[in-house]
Design an enzyme around this catalytic site. Structure first.
Site, PDB file in Angstrom:
ATOM      1  N   GLU A 105      11.555 -26.285  -4.960  1.00 59.57           N
ATOM      2  CA  GLU A 105      11.664 -26.828  -6.454  1.00 59.57           C
ATOM      3  C   GLU A 105      12.106 -25.900  -7.235  1.00 59.57           C
ATOM      4  OE1 GLU A 105       7.508 -29.486  -7.010  1.00 59.57           O
ATOM      5  OE2 GLU A 105       7.334 -27.060  -7.435  1.00 59.57           O
ATOM      6  N   LYS A 150       2.289 -16.519  -0.665  1.00 57.66           N
ATOM      7  CA  LYS A 150       3.285 -15.530  -1.228  1.00 57.66           C
ATOM      8  C   LYS A 150       3.697 -15.670  -2.967  1.00 57.66           C
ATOM      9  CE  LYS A 150       6.611 -13.288  -1.828  1.00 57.66           C
ATOM     10  NZ  LYS A 150       6.860 -12.629  -3.020  1.00 57.66           N
ATOM     11  N   CYS A 198      11.260 -24.272 -16.016  1.00 55.31           N
ATOM     12  CA  CYS A 198      12.190 -25.047 -15.332  1.00 55.31           C
ATOM     13  C   CYS A 198      12.662 -26.341 -15.959  1.00 55.31           C
ATOM     14  CB  CYS A 198      11.646 -25.358 -13.696  1.00 55.31           C
ATOM     15  SG  CYS A 198      10.429 -26.290 -13.664  1.00 55.31           S
ATOM     16  N   GLU A 204      21.569 -21.750 -15.604  1.00 55.33           N
ATOM     17  CA  GLU A 204      20.249 -21.601 -16.419  1.00 55.33           C
ATOM     18  C   GLU A 204      20.244 -20.361 -16.895  1.00 55.33           C
ATOM     19  OE1 GLU A 204      17.227 -20.984 -13.262  1.00 55.33           O
ATOM     20  OE2 GLU A 204      15.863 -22.577 -14.567  1.00 55.33           O
TER      21      GLU A 204
END
Ligand code: NAD
Length: 480
Positions: free
Chosen positions: A236, A161, A270, A371
């Site tokens: 993750e 997906k 990331c 972030e």
């Protein structure tokens, strides 16, 4: 896969806001069908020897590499990264196939003596069953094979997906694996919302593992949705990598590295340098060179050569970056460069933000704690190594970290004290296929890459074997 709904949704080019293509808007029913198909196909696939399974994956790697240019153009059109970076993303997809295929003959177990004569114990790795791979938009090609290649080599079936921003290259990769004659139903791809299609995939009792790359927020939701069936999760998630420059570092190299680690993929990676700490003695000279380098970045049409940075992936991402910078400035941070949307010729449409540098940032500000996922560097100085390690570890994230120094003692101290899944010393990423990519704290659970990542795709089973001619009655601890 086509949807029973018959509906489709558009995929936009973030540089122009034009429609690139449309894909089916799958439903929960489609998800159930895909899982059932994967379940049936996996039962046959697990009987194919691993070395044969690996052949398919190896060929897929070659096909992807052979089509690198075409696939890279799709990545750039749907995600916005410069073509040269899109080629790397696609090459990464090929390398994941090659690496996992190479592990097929190394699926090791353990053989141990049993508790009686002529008894033995075998601890074996067996396929898990059906795996669900949920992927983000920032590396839309490599993330697909990072999940699919180990699943297929391990003997699992997979339902993928991809992110709704970037489903197109994933669709093409799945077409390639189908063109190689992969058994029908073994690899499935569903396009559609995470909140329905993704959720259905996670909640199904058919699913034996969900491997997801994405945000902490969605990762936590997946963990919760997977819990009623006690389904394994590998997550993750986000990062807030500290980039530390010690006073003895090669400043030119540190500047170039910090720049790449921040503005690569417009800061949407990331492992990006999300906060740069420079030792007091070097701070002014680093700052001057870094700001000049940031001002020199060429932002523009990502299909053109010589461009360093394209647009952000979507309007929501642009607004999120913009509000992070605004909040930081309101809290007292000083703008050294950037801090605005890009406008003017070439930027009339699309999601453009100027490469930005901020200083006077405090450790407790959101810009240092949350972030950013955009082209913004918060810069601050520090005095001692202990101090900067404390700053670095003061984060709910724990994915990547960077240390620049010429002193091996400083490097090794940092390597041991930085509480992150990865520490890059005098170099930048990306992570390699044979390194374990896994976050500490809220950056994740489990990881991908390397033999450790491959292990997640198996169940571990113990076989007790008695091969004696006249078996004796069982006994327990005869010498107790
Ligand atoms: P996201 O969390 O918004 O989405 C990730 C995927 O989850 C998408 O495919 C989405 O459709 C799906 N999803 C959403 N809700 C779901 C639900 N309820 N159930 C199941 N699936 C659902 O992440 P994103 O915006 O696509 O990616 C950016 C984030 O990914 C950043 O935080 C970045 O740090 C992280 N990331 C991490 C790594 C890593 O290796 N640790 C790599 C790349 C990106």
């Amino acid at each position: 896969m086509e949807s029973e709904s018959g509906k489709r949704f558009d995929v936009l080019n973030p540089a122009t806001e034009e429609v690139v293509d449309s894909v089916p808007e799958c439903t929960r029913e489609d998800a159930k069908r895909a899982l059932e198909a994967a379940d049936a196909a996996q039962r046959l696939w697990e009987d194919v020897p691993a070395s044969q399974r690996a052949r398919l994956v190896l060929k897929l790697g070659d096909l992807i590499e052979g089509e690198r240019e075409r696939l890279a153009r799709i990545v750039t059109a749907e995600e916005g990264k410069p073509l040269k970076e899109a080629r790397d993303d696609v090459q990464g997809a090929a390398e994941y196939c090659r690496y996992y295929a190479s592990l097929a003959r190394q699926i090791e177990g353990t053989v141990l003596p049993g508790e009686a004569k002529d008894r033995t114990i075998m601890i074996l790795k067996v396929p898990l069953g059906v795996v669900v791979g949920i992927t983000p938009w920032n590396f839309p090609a490599a993330m697909v094979t990072r999940k699919m290649a180990p699943a297929l080599v391990a003997g699992d079936g997979i339902v993928l997906k991809p992110s709704s921003y970037t489903p197109l290259v994933a669709v093409e990769i799945v077409k390639l694996v189908e063109s190689l004659g992969a058994p029908k139903g073994l690899v499935n791809l569903l396009t559609g919302p995470g909140s329905t299609v993704g959720d259905e995939l996670v909640r199904s009792p058919i699913t034996q593992m969900v491997t997801m790359t994405g945000s902490v927020e969605v990762g936590a939701r997946i963990m919760e949705s997977a819990s009623p069936n006690l389904t394994h999760v590998v997550l993750e998630l986000g990062g807030k990598a500290p980039f530390i420059v010690w006073k003895d570092a090669d400043v030119e190299w540190a500047v170039r590295s910090a720049l790449w680690a921040r503005y690569w993929n417009a800061g949407q990676t990331c492992i990006c340098n999300e906060r740069t700490y420079v030792q007091d003695d070097l701070y002014d000279s680093f700052k001057k060179k870094y700001v000049a380098a940031v001002e020199g970045l060429r932002v523009g049409d990502p299909t053109k050569s010589g461009v360093d940075m394209g647009p952000l992936v979507a309007r929501e991402q642009l607004e999120s970056v913009e509000s992070s910078v605004k909040r930081a400035v309101d809290e007292g941070a000083k703008l050294l460069v950037g801090g605005t949307r890009l406008s003017g010729p070439g930027f009339e449409r699309g999601y453009w933000y100027t490469p930005t540098v901020l200083e006077d940032v405090d450790q407790d500000m959101d810009i240092v704690q949350k972030e950013i996922f955009g082209p913004v560097t918060p810069l601050r100085s520090f005095d001692s190594l202990d101090e900067v390690i404390e700053y670095a570890n003061d984060s709910e994230y724990g994915l990547a970290s960077y240390m620049f120094t010429r002193d091996v003692r400083t490097a090794m101290k940092a390597a041991h004290k930085l509480r992150f899944g990865e520490t890059y010393i005098n170099q930048v990423g990306p992570e390699t296929v044979h390194g374990y990519h896994a976050g500490f704290r809220k950056s994740g659970v489990g990881g991908d890459g390397s033999k450790y990542g491959f292990d997640h795709y198996f169940s571990i089973k113990t076989v007790y074997l008695d091969y004696s001619e006249s078996p004796e009655a069982p006994y327990i601890f005869p010498y107790a």
